[in-house]
Write a protein that holds these residues in place. Structure first.
Motif, PDB file in Angstrom:
ATOM      1  N   GLY A 141      -1.832 -47.004 -36.004  1.00 45.11           N
ATOM      2  CA  GLY A 141      -3.109 -46.301 -35.590  1.00 45.11           C
ATOM      3  C   GLY A 141      -2.778 -45.397 -34.138  1.00 45.11           C
ATOM      4  O   GLY A 141      -3.919 -45.054 -33.672  1.00 45.11           O
ATOM      5  N   PHE A 142      -1.690 -44.667 -34.052  1.00 44.99           N
ATOM      6  CA  PHE A 142      -1.264 -43.605 -33.229  1.00 44.99           C
ATOM      7  C   PHE A 142      -2.331 -42.536 -33.592  1.00 44.99           C
ATOM      8  O   PHE A 142      -2.276 -42.110 -34.705  1.00 44.99           O
ATOM      9  N   ASP A 143      -2.938 -41.860 -32.696  1.00 40.89           N
ATOM     10  CA  ASP A 143      -3.552 -40.585 -33.048  1.00 40.89           C
ATOM     11  C   ASP A 143      -2.649 -39.408 -33.518  1.00 40.89           C
ATOM     12  O   ASP A 143      -2.860 -38.850 -34.677  1.00 40.89           O
ATOM     13  N   GLU A 144      -1.402 -39.519 -32.980  1.00 37.73           N
ATOM     14  CA  GLU A 144      -0.334 -38.499 -33.625  1.00 37.73           C
ATOM     15  C   GLU A 144       0.822 -38.956 -33.185  1.00 37.73           C
ATOM     16  O   GLU A 144       0.960 -39.693 -32.351  1.00 37.73           O
ATOM     17  N   ALA A 145       1.859 -38.527 -33.804  1.00 39.15           N
ATOM     18  CA  ALA A 145       3.217 -39.027 -33.624  1.00 39.15           C
ATOM     19  C   ALA A 145       4.114 -37.566 -34.004  1.00 39.15           C
ATOM     20  O   ALA A 145       3.793 -37.068 -34.793  1.00 39.15           O
ATOM     21  N   PHE A 146       5.258 -37.567 -33.297  1.00 34.25           N
ATOM     22  CA  PHE A 146       6.359 -36.706 -33.910  1.00 34.25           C
ATOM     23  C   PHE A 146       7.745 -37.185 -33.471  1.00 34.25           C
ATOM     24  O   PHE A 146       8.137 -37.969 -32.762  1.00 34.25           O
ATOM     25  N   ASN A 147       8.488 -36.530 -34.432  1.00 35.93           N
ATOM     26  CA  ASN A 147       9.928 -36.865 -34.358  1.00 35.93           C
ATOM     27  C   ASN A 147      10.658 -35.942 -33.457  1.00 35.93           C
ATOM     28  O   ASN A 147      10.603 -34.806 -33.820  1.00 35.93           O
ATOM     29  N   TYR A 148      11.098 -36.488 -32.163  1.00 37.17           N
ATOM     30  CA  TYR A 148      11.580 -35.487 -31.057  1.00 37.17           C
ATOM     31  C   TYR A 148      12.848 -34.592 -31.618  1.00 37.17           C
ATOM     32  O   TYR A 148      13.161 -33.584 -31.253  1.00 37.17           O
ATOM     33  N   LYS A 149      13.656 -35.207 -32.581  1.00 33.31           N
ATOM     34  CA  LYS A 149      14.771 -34.442 -33.171  1.00 33.31           C
ATOM     35  C   LYS A 149      14.466 -33.401 -33.806  1.00 33.31           C
ATOM     36  O   LYS A 149      15.305 -32.305 -34.102  1.00 33.31           O
ATOM     37  N   SER A 150      13.185 -33.078 -34.420  1.00 33.27           N
ATOM     38  CA  SER A 150      12.688 -31.949 -35.163  1.00 33.27           C
ATOM     39  C   SER A 150      12.202 -30.797 -34.157  1.00 33.27           C
ATOM     40  O   SER A 150      11.861 -29.630 -34.573  1.00 33.27           O
ATOM     41  N   HIS A 151      12.226 -31.238 -32.791  1.00 37.78           N
ATOM     42  CA  HIS A 151      11.614 -30.143 -32.077  1.00 37.78           C
ATOM     43  C   HIS A 151      12.764 -29.570 -31.116  1.00 37.78           C
ATOM     44  O   HIS A 151      13.091 -30.450 -30.078  1.00 37.78           O
ATOM     45  N   ARG A 152      13.054 -28.458 -30.854  1.00 34.13           N
ATOM     46  CA  ARG A 152      14.115 -27.923 -29.880  1.00 34.13           C
ATOM     47  C   ARG A 152      13.234 -27.825 -28.888  1.00 34.13           C
ATOM     48  O   ARG A 152      13.966 -27.846 -27.621  1.00 34.13           O
ATOM     49  N   ASP A 153      12.003 -27.386 -28.762  1.00 37.03           N
ATOM     50  CA  ASP A 153      11.318 -26.926 -27.521  1.00 37.03           C
ATOM     51  C   ASP A 153      10.142 -28.159 -27.344  1.00 37.03           C
ATOM     52  O   ASP A 153       9.027 -27.996 -27.760  1.00 37.03           O
ATOM     53  N   LEU A 154      10.357 -29.243 -26.694  1.00 37.69           N
ATOM     54  CA  LEU A 154       9.828 -30.447 -26.443  1.00 37.69           C
ATOM     55  C   LEU A 154       8.459 -29.957 -25.826  1.00 37.69           C
ATOM     56  O   LEU A 154       7.275 -30.507 -25.935  1.00 37.69           O
ATOM     57  N   ASP A 155       8.594 -29.072 -24.607  1.00 40.68           N
ATOM     58  CA  ASP A 155       7.331 -28.634 -23.962  1.00 40.68           C
ATOM     59  C   ASP A 155       6.468 -28.078 -24.961  1.00 40.68           C
ATOM     60  O   ASP A 155       5.237 -28.432 -24.741  1.00 40.68           O
ATOM     61  N   ALA A 156       6.968 -27.171 -25.947  1.00 42.10           N
ATOM     62  CA  ALA A 156       5.907 -26.652 -26.881  1.00 42.10           C
ATOM     63  C   ALA A 156       5.257 -27.661 -27.486  1.00 42.10           C
ATOM     64  O   ALA A 156       4.213 -27.762 -27.901  1.00 42.10           O
ATOM     65  N   ALA A 157       6.059 -28.614 -28.060  1.00 39.05           N
ATOM     66  CA  ALA A 157       5.652 -29.704 -28.852  1.00 39.05           C
ATOM     67  C   ALA A 157       4.885 -30.561 -28.146  1.00 39.05           C
ATOM     68  O   ALA A 157       3.461 -30.815 -28.539  1.00 39.05           O
ATOM     69  N   LEU A 158       4.832 -30.977 -27.050  1.00 39.20           N
ATOM     70  CA  LEU A 158       3.813 -31.614 -26.071  1.00 39.20           C
ATOM     71  C   LEU A 158       2.437 -30.843 -26.009  1.00 39.20           C
ATOM     72  O   LEU A 158       1.424 -31.477 -25.775  1.00 39.20           O
ATOM     73  N   LYS A 159       2.539 -29.626 -25.777  1.00 45.19           N
ATOM     74  CA  LYS A 159       1.420 -28.480 -25.604  1.00 45.19           C
ATOM     75  C   LYS A 159       0.776 -28.620 -26.954  1.00 45.19           C
ATOM     76  O   LYS A 159      -0.572 -28.492 -26.802  1.00 45.19           O
ATOM     77  N   ARG A 160       1.379 -28.775 -27.891  1.00 43.48           N
ATOM     78  CA  ARG A 160       0.461 -28.557 -28.990  1.00 43.48           C
ATOM     79  C   ARG A 160      -0.276 -30.132 -29.252  1.00 43.48           C
ATOM     80  O   ARG A 160      -1.395 -29.877 -29.645  1.00 43.48           O
TER      81      ARG A 160
END
Lengths: 353, 353
Positions: A207-226
């Motif tokens: 039931g998390f609102d969103e989740a992401f695979n950190y290995k797919s994101h070179r730019d973690l800052d951009a991922a978090l901003k999204r």
């Protein structure tokens, strides 16, 4: 000896997993070995300490299981040369010289990686009163990781409804519960994990609102901003390093960071640089480390909170169950490479009643 | 206009220090320039805002004085292209359209680097009621730096008698007061500074138990171990980077770190690495950023605490007094190279009564 002529009948084989030495970095399978000794199923009468003899049923694999020379006083030493690995587990009392425990009691707490253990540190041994939930849960959601989630979220972060919560290593033994508790409080919850499978389960089962695979994101800052266009109020920190640095850039004013662990850093000769700590001032952030060791007094209020949710099916928990002590070393190693899917535990013996 | 025929008499020269642009890193003298304009000594009658016209007497040089494009809402912009530098100061009200201020009042708060300023942000303007202490103190120990010391020490760190306190940049505007307040609470207090002269004053004039010149120690960890054989309970953080990393290794269980600023980091393209954050978990440390901006409500309780100590001579304060607006740019730059000895302030005009 008290057992007299019956002594032989009371002696059983006791398989053990031992450490070869202290560990620097993450444990490898070659750091551990198996052996079989024997143990008597009765505590010696001359035993002066209030010890408890336990048959281990489940053992917990946890990311803090490592060993250092000269640990701080009061801290468990998980790995020590030629000693059984120490860890949390669930067991059944076989014999007791402690007034609060008797043969047949189910317990959880700090035990050793073997079939039978004599437990002398009974201050971290808890009697299990509720068995309508899976007994293995007492290695995880109802044991030390569960209490850790509860302390970190409620005591350190003090979330309010509507706040934005980020959890790294969100599919771990602790993160699963943190996210679900935060959702039940009305927070927006996003978790990161190390595989697409884990991400799917976080979103669809937990039931998390969103989740992401950190290995797919070179730019973690951009991922978090999204995922957090308005920023993060609460960060439950399990990994450290680059992720922490990216999170700091995305925290909101008066954010709180509960530092539970930094698993990404344990195997590095030198920890990764964190460079964005000035954000603590700019955003008046509180960042606080904690452990469960000094929060055992909260265990009953924790159970009062979490047990009803489990019984009502409002909280789920995914376990990665490994059969047999022989597979213990591999299970522990997999924890650090992220090959486990959910809370890792070892079945030592079936629970027969 | 209301002033009618007297308009010319009321117009005076107004020397100003302006910024050329926003600043990245520490300010240089070439980032600023002087000019002279004129100003009327009466606020226009059609002025709708509750503004206050102030003759500036003292201006404060502070390490957070820099400017960024798009600052967060509510934060003062100290440097902006071709605008007088904004900073804290002490002044005398010349004219007021604000019900709480009248001509002749002495005030401190956010003003501009010029002889006369129209202050519209009166929410950070305080009337000065106690003039038996040096008026310049309201740029320092009795102004924003003093309140910062008070908030950081009492609200964030909550010291107990006997605790071990370390202060970096201990001879700065904030550090001087933090150390003396901690001593008055019965703490053991050590400060670091950037010259042997400052170290001597910390020990001999300000009553620190120990002080050391961080530039004389290649191994900050070893230096801290010498001064804190039992570890640090409270760290008042003004510098960041390598010092923070060394401090983390020397913190005690349940230590507290008040993050006030990180002056060593402001001029770096990339902040120095901090690698020892895992200590936060191992020692259950709380690290918290704060600013004075949202703690103005504590100003009167702060005065109640600090004024009596100053009057009794139990707290001293060392000021680095620079004469004249013309010397303002150099004074501000010296702050970042550590050439100042004590709290830096600029005398704009003599206080004539």
């Amino acid at each position: 000896m008290a057992s007299g002529g019956n002594g032989e009948e009371l002696t059983v084989r006791n398989k053990q997993v031992l450490a070869k030495d202290y560990i620097t970095g993450n444990p490898r399978e070659s750091d551990m070995y198996l052996t079989t000794t024997t143990t008597k199923l009765k505590l010696p009468a001359e035993e002066e300490e209030a010890a408890v003899l336990v048959k281990n049923l489940y053992l917990s694999c946890d990311p803090y299981m490592r060993g250092v020379k000269n640990p701080e006083p009061g801290r468990p030493q998980f790995f020590a040369p030629n000693a059984p690995i120490v860890g949390y587990g669930v067991g059944k009392v076989v014999d007791s010289r402690h007034p609060e425990f008797k043969a047949g009691d189910l317990v959880w707490g700090i035990t050793s990686w073997e079939e039978y253990s004599v437990i002398k540190r009974t201050e971290s041994l808890f009697k299990i009163h509720h068995t309508d939930v899976p007994l293995s849960y007492y290695t995880g959601i109802l044991g030390m990781p569960g209490l850790t989630a509860y302390v970190g979220l409620y005591e350190i972060c003090k979330p309010k409804a509507g706040e934005k919560v980020f959890i790294s290593s969100a599919f771990g033994a602790v993160g699963q519960l943190v996210g679900q508790l935060a959702k039940l409080m009305g927070c927006y919850v996003v978790g990161s994990a190390g595989s697409d499978d884990k991400v799917e389960i976080l979103k669809n089962k937990l039931g998390f609102d969103e989740a992401f695979n950190y290995k797919s994101h070179r730019d973690l800052d951009a991922a978090l901003k999204r995922y957090f266009p308005q920023g993060i109020d609460i960060y439950f920190e399990n990994v450290g390093g680059k992720m922490l640095d990216a999170v700091l850039l995305n925290m909101r004013d008066h954010g709180r960071i509960a530092v539970c662990g930094m698993i990404s850093q344990y195997d590095l000769h030198e920890s990764e640089a964190v460079r964005n700590l000035m954000q603590l001032v700019l955003k008046r952030i509180r960042m606080e480390g904690f452990t469960v060791l000094e929060n055992y007094h909260l265990y009953s209020s924790f159970l009062d909170t979490v047990l009803p949710y489990i019984r009502l099916g409002k909280i789920a928990y995914v376990e990665h169950i490994v059969q047999g002590l022989d597979n213990g070393p591999a299970a522990l190693v997999d924890l650090f490479t992220g090959l486990n899917v959910g809370k890792t535990l070892l079945v030592v013996a079936p629970h027969d009643d």
